[in-house]
Scaffold this active site. Sequence first.
Site: not given
Length: 377
Positions: A189, A208, A259
């Site tokens: 997540g 990403e 992330d």
Amino acid sequence: MKLQHKVILSLGSNLGDRLLNLQNAVNLLHEKVATVVKISNVYQSEAWGFVSDDFLNCVILLHSQKDSKQFLHEILALEKDLGRIRTADKNYQARAIDIDIIAFDDEIITEEDLHLPHIEMQNRKFVLLPLQEIMPEFEHPILKKNVPELIHICPDKTRCEYFSTLNHPLKVNLNNISYLAIEGNIGAGKTTLTHKIAEDFKAKPVLEGFADNPFLPKFYKDQARYAFPLEMSFLADRYQQLSHDLSQYDLFSDFIVADYHIFKSLIFSKVTLGDDEYRLYKTLFDIIYKEMRKPDLYVYLYQNTERLLENIKKRGRSYEQEIPADYLEKINQGYLDYIKTQTSLNVLVIDVSKKDFVSNQQDYLDILEEIQRKISN
């Protein structure tokens, strides 16, 4: 890409401790339904459409991943918790709390129980004046007019004036950091949480771009053959993206949420590569890693293998469906082992195995509070 919906609510009260009623409603909305991002000042206005005591009104902006129907259901339940009982009587009534959805993104819905945008918003000063404070750029999706233009043509001549302010329920302050990296195993997540924090705190997301890697589907079918080209291509892509994206921002004034962090490349390569390939890979990685800016805080989302497999199945990427459990366990252990060696990296590990920060607002707030505590310490 926006992950969350922008929801505008109008809150009103003319019974009991009106200001406290509004504050309680704001707090409960934030704790149970969605993140409160902005709150207007409180205005006092005459009762509209019937004779009664003056109302106190405000407008708030929330971010939510729920759709408009689910959001309405939760609003009605919260109103009931606060003592509001809606009846079949369509006449206006005095009430301790009134919560109306004014707009939900730019959706246009005409149904018996839901009308978006609110059918009367352009005719109510107690909606438009506070809305102008927090979202003057909002454009009515049907009338195609922004808030100042709507105020200019509003037929409402009743009294509506500043009364007081409310406390903001979002107690987390991330201004002490400029670069936050959120990591986790496949399906943990991390991208969802990155989106939420970036949108709620006006941060710039760095995500990403894994989906375009041509080696990824091949790797899941034949790991031995494609592991090295996959890891090398990921390393090159991550280095190029982070170097480019971080250089575009002012790290003294911008808040950046990513992330991933570059050392995920080493974690995955240690699991997927043979010994000789890994030694070569690590030599190249160490050269690159020295040049990379380190995040002010690195958050690792730990999730057990069972939940990871559930999430992977739920999101439905075909090339991920055959990932074995032992591969995910090795990745998790690789992260935890490597994190222990990173004495110069400010690390926070959060166990999200029993959390659902998408559907459960309190789980999301708990994560934010853990980040806040780590920053404060």
